[in-house]
Every structure is written in C-alpha cells, then in structure tokens.
Design a protein around this motif. Structure first.
Motif, PDB file in Angstrom:
ATOM      1  N   LEU A  32       0.867  -1.175   0.000  1.00 52.97           N
ATOM      2  CA  LEU A  32       0.000   0.000   0.000  1.00 52.97           C
ATOM      3  C   LEU A  32       0.902   1.222   0.000  1.00 52.97           C
ATOM      4  CD1 LEU A  32      -2.922   0.646   2.443  1.00 52.97           C
ATOM      5  CD2 LEU A  32      -1.010   2.216   2.340  1.00 52.97           C
ATOM      6  N   LYS A  33       0.599   2.202  -0.840  1.00 54.69           N
ATOM      7  CA  LYS A  33       1.354   3.454  -0.861  1.00 54.69           C
ATOM      8  C   LYS A  33       0.385   4.612  -0.706  1.00 54.69           C
ATOM      9  CE  LYS A  33       5.199   1.835  -3.639  1.00 54.69           C
ATOM     10  NZ  LYS A  33       6.045   2.072  -4.802  1.00 54.69           N
ATOM     11  N   ALA A  34       0.797   5.607   0.101  1.00 55.56           N
ATOM     12  CA  ALA A  34      -0.054   6.776   0.311  1.00 55.56           C
ATOM     13  C   ALA A  34       0.809   8.009   0.523  1.00 55.56           C
ATOM     14  CB  ALA A  34      -0.959   6.560   1.523  1.00 55.56           C
ATOM     15  N   SER A  35       0.318   9.158   0.060  1.00 53.57           N
ATOM     16  CA  SER A  35       0.928  10.446   0.360  1.00 53.57           C
ATOM     17  C   SER A  35       0.085  11.063   1.465  1.00 53.57           C
ATOM     18  CB  SER A  35       0.930  11.340  -0.871  1.00 53.57           C
ATOM     19  OG  SER A  35       1.794  10.804  -1.846  1.00 53.57           O
ATOM     20  N   VAL A  36       0.755  11.494   2.524  1.00 54.81           N
ATOM     21  CA  VAL A  36       0.058  11.895   3.746  1.00 54.81           C
ATOM     22  C   VAL A  36       0.545  13.270   4.197  1.00 54.81           C
ATOM     23  CG1 VAL A  36      -0.367  11.232   6.161  1.00 54.81           C
ATOM     24  CG2 VAL A  36      -0.063   9.467   4.426  1.00 54.81           C
ATOM     25  N   LYS A  37      -0.360  14.029   4.796  1.00 54.36           N
ATOM     26  CA  LYS A  37      -0.034  15.328   5.378  1.00 54.36           C
ATOM     27  C   LYS A  37      -0.581  15.328   6.803  1.00 54.36           C
ATOM     28  CE  LYS A  37      -0.977  18.728   2.589  1.00 54.36           C
ATOM     29  NZ  LYS A  37      -1.654  19.843   1.890  1.00 54.36           N
ATOM     30  N   LEU A  38       0.279  15.610   7.788  1.00 53.71           N
ATOM     31  CA  LEU A  38      -0.126  15.627   9.195  1.00 53.71           C
ATOM     32  C   LEU A  38       0.230  16.962   9.832  1.00 53.71           C
ATOM     33  CD1 LEU A  38       1.237  12.113  10.295  1.00 53.71           C
ATOM     34  CD2 LEU A  38      -1.094  12.682   9.565  1.00 53.71           C
ATOM     35  N   ASN A  39      -0.473  17.305  10.909  1.00 49.03           N
ATOM     36  CA  ASN A  39      -0.186  18.536  11.631  1.00 49.03           C
ATOM     37  C   ASN A  39       0.108  18.299  13.104  1.00 49.03           C
ATOM     38  OD1 ASN A  39      -0.441  20.487   9.511  1.00 49.03           O
ATOM     39  ND2 ASN A  39      -2.613  20.003   9.485  1.00 49.03           N
ATOM     40  N   LYS A  40       0.141  17.034  13.521  1.00 44.24           N
ATOM     41  CA  LYS A  40       0.342  16.720  14.926  1.00 44.24           C
ATOM     42  C   LYS A  40       1.120  15.417  15.043  1.00 44.24           C
ATOM     43  CE  LYS A  40      -2.711  17.450  18.817  1.00 44.24           C
ATOM     44  NZ  LYS A  40      -4.056  17.251  19.342  1.00 44.24           N
ATOM     45  N   CYS A  41       1.988  15.321  16.047  1.00 44.38           N
ATOM     46  CA  CYS A  41       2.709  14.073  16.313  1.00 44.38           C
ATOM     47  C   CYS A  41       1.715  12.964  16.621  1.00 44.38           C
ATOM     48  CB  CYS A  41       3.647  14.247  17.509  1.00 44.38           C
ATOM     49  SG  CYS A  41       4.959  15.451  17.252  1.00 44.38           S
ATOM     50  N   GLY A  42       2.137  11.731  16.417  1.00 39.41           N
ATOM     51  CA  GLY A  42       1.254  10.611  16.718  1.00 39.41           C
ATOM     52  C   GLY A  42       1.846   9.298  16.267  1.00 39.41           C
ATOM     53  N   LYS A  43       0.976   8.380  15.867  1.00 37.48           N
ATOM     54  CA  LYS A  43       1.380   7.052  15.421  1.00 37.48           C
ATOM     55  C   LYS A  43       0.729   6.730  14.090  1.00 37.48           C
ATOM     56  CE  LYS A  43       1.586   4.839  19.974  1.00 37.48           C
ATOM     57  NZ  LYS A  43       2.971   4.428  20.032  1.00 37.48           N
ATOM     58  N   LEU A  44       1.492   6.026  13.251  1.00 37.83           N
ATOM     59  CA  LEU A  44       0.916   5.388  12.077  1.00 37.83           C
ATOM     60  C   LEU A  44       0.724   3.930  12.473  1.00 37.83           C
ATOM     61  CD1 LEU A  44       3.115   6.896   9.234  1.00 37.83           C
ATOM     62  CD2 LEU A  44       0.742   7.472   9.787  1.00 37.83           C
ATOM     63  N   ILE A  45      -0.462   3.425  12.263  1.00 38.57           N
ATOM     64  CA  ILE A  45      -0.811   2.059  12.643  1.00 38.57           C
ATOM     65  C   ILE A  45      -1.302   1.339  11.400  1.00 38.57           C
ATOM     66  CG2 ILE A  45      -2.309   0.621  14.092  1.00 38.57           C
ATOM     67  CD1 ILE A  45      -2.635   3.206  15.871  1.00 38.57           C
ATOM     68  N   SER A  46      -0.799   0.139  11.186  1.00 37.35           N
ATOM     69  CA  SER A  46      -1.254  -0.636  10.036  1.00 37.35           C
ATOM     70  C   SER A  46      -1.806  -1.976  10.507  1.00 37.35           C
ATOM     71  CB  SER A  46      -0.113  -0.859   9.052  1.00 37.35           C
ATOM     72  OG  SER A  46      -0.607  -1.515   7.906  1.00 37.35           O
ATOM     73  N   THR A  47      -2.804  -2.453   9.777  1.00 32.38           N
ATOM     74  CA  THR A  47      -3.366  -3.779  10.017  1.00 32.38           C
ATOM     75  C   THR A  47      -3.409  -4.516   8.680  1.00 32.38           C
ATOM     76  OG1 THR A  47      -5.626  -2.968   9.731  1.00 32.38           O
ATOM     77  CG2 THR A  47      -4.776  -3.033  11.979  1.00 32.38           C
ATOM     78  N   SER A  48      -3.324  -5.839   8.769  1.00 30.17           N
ATOM     79  CA  SER A  48      -3.416  -6.658   7.554  1.00 30.17           C
ATOM     80  C   SER A  48      -4.142  -7.953   7.896  1.00 30.17           C
ATOM     81  CB  SER A  48      -2.030  -6.955   6.977  1.00 30.17           C
ATOM     82  OG  SER A  48      -1.261  -7.721   7.876  1.00 30.17           O
ATOM     83  N   TYR A  49      -4.607  -8.633   6.833  1.00 30.98           N
ATOM     84  CA  TYR A  49      -5.345  -9.878   7.027  1.00 30.98           C
ATOM     85  C   TYR A  49      -4.826 -10.958   6.089  1.00 30.98           C
ATOM     86  CZ  TYR A  49      -9.043 -13.316   7.133  1.00 30.98           C
ATOM     87  OH  TYR A  49      -9.733 -14.492   7.245  1.00 30.98           O
ATOM     88  N   CYS A  50      -4.363 -12.053   6.672  1.00 36.93           N
ATOM     89  CA  CYS A  50      -3.956 -13.249   5.929  1.00 36.93           C
ATOM     90  C   CYS A  50      -5.118 -14.234   5.989  1.00 36.93           C
ATOM     91  CB  CYS A  50      -2.704 -13.856   6.562  1.00 36.93           C
ATOM     92  SG  CYS A  50      -2.254 -15.480   5.898  1.00 36.93           S
ATOM     93  N   ASN A  51      -5.474 -14.823   4.860  1.00 34.75           N
ATOM     94  CA  ASN A  51      -6.637 -15.705   4.831  1.00 34.75           C
ATOM     95  C   ASN A  51      -6.450 -16.968   5.684  1.00 34.75           C
ATOM     96  OD1 ASN A  51      -4.783 -16.807   2.841  1.00 34.75           O
ATOM     97  ND2 ASN A  51      -6.477 -18.074   2.129  1.00 34.75           N
ATOM     98  N   ILE A  52      -5.222 -17.311   6.042  1.00 32.77           N
ATOM     99  CA  ILE A  52      -4.989 -18.480   6.895  1.00 32.77           C
ATOM    100  C   ILE A  52      -4.619 -18.087   8.323  1.00 32.77           C
ATOM    101  CG2 ILE A  52      -3.450 -20.466   7.302  1.00 32.77           C
ATOM    102  CD1 ILE A  52      -3.324 -20.856   4.307  1.00 32.77           C
TER     103      ILE A  52
END
Length: 125
Positions: free
Chosen positions: A91-111
């Motif tokens: 997954l690729k994204a261009s992002v703009k933020l104005n505050k510190c924080g966390k980037l969180i990712s989730t994924s799903y494997c069918n097994i």
C-alpha cells in the motif's frame, strides 16, 4: 468471546512474513506531504497463492492525546494466481499531518488472521 483487539497478532516484521511493515520518515514537517508505504512480506516473502495470501492492508493515524484513529488508506488484493495475475501486498499513500502521533497498520492473511504494527511519527513546525 474475544475482543477484536485480542485477535491481532504482532511480531518483528524482519522475522515474520505476516506483519505489515510501515516505511515512513520518523520526522516530517507539518502540513507537508510525505510518502508512506506498507508492505507485508518485506524481509520474508509471504505466499501469494489462492490457498494462502494477504487479502488487505489498512493504514491509520492516531494523533497524540487522541483516542480516535483516522483511516488514511485501504488496499485490497484480489489476484492470487487467477488467470496468471498476481497482486503484491503493498500500500502506498501520500500523507499530510499537523500533529505528532502514530501510524498504525493492520493486515489480514486468509490463513493466519489479523496482524498489526505501528510507528511513531514526529511532526515539526
């Protein structure tokens, strides 16, 4: 019955092929675009077959001192060998933020189910 948060698995993405690996700068300037990439199988390749594959990746942002995450991007992967077509779990994204924080990712494997990872991000003035 388990809570959904108890179903997410974590590990070091360098040793585990299911963890979404987030690639983003540690520090960014406020209100300026930067690129984020999330991939599953970055160091250890994940299978991409009809029988075993990553179905989706999501990317969220959680601002410091907030209890509400914002979904930034969502990618679904539909081709796992049908007609000799394959989609890689990135997954690729261009992002703009104005505050510190966390980037969180989730994924799903069918097994192997749900996986998650996160990285801190510092936003400078």
């Amino acid at each position: 019955m388990s809570k959904i948060t108890e179903l997410y698995q974590t590990a070091d993405w360098k040793n585990e092929k299911h963890v979404p690996a987030i690639t983003a700068p540690e520090k960014v300037k406020g209100d300026e675009l930067f690129d984020v990439e999330v991939s599953v199988g970055k160091e250890v390749a994940h299978p991409n077959t009809m029988e075993h594959h990553i179905e989706w990746i999501k990317l969220y942002y959680l601002a410091k001192d907030s209890d509400k995450a914002v979904e930034i991007a969502d990618a679904r992967f539909s081709a796992h060998g049908e007609g000799d077509a394959y989609t890689e779990p990135k997954l690729k994204a261009s992002v703009k933020l104005n505050k510190c924080g966390k980037l969180i990712s989730t994924s799903y494997c069918n097994i192997h189910g749900l996986w998650t990872s996160e990285v801190d991000i510092t936003v400078e003035a």
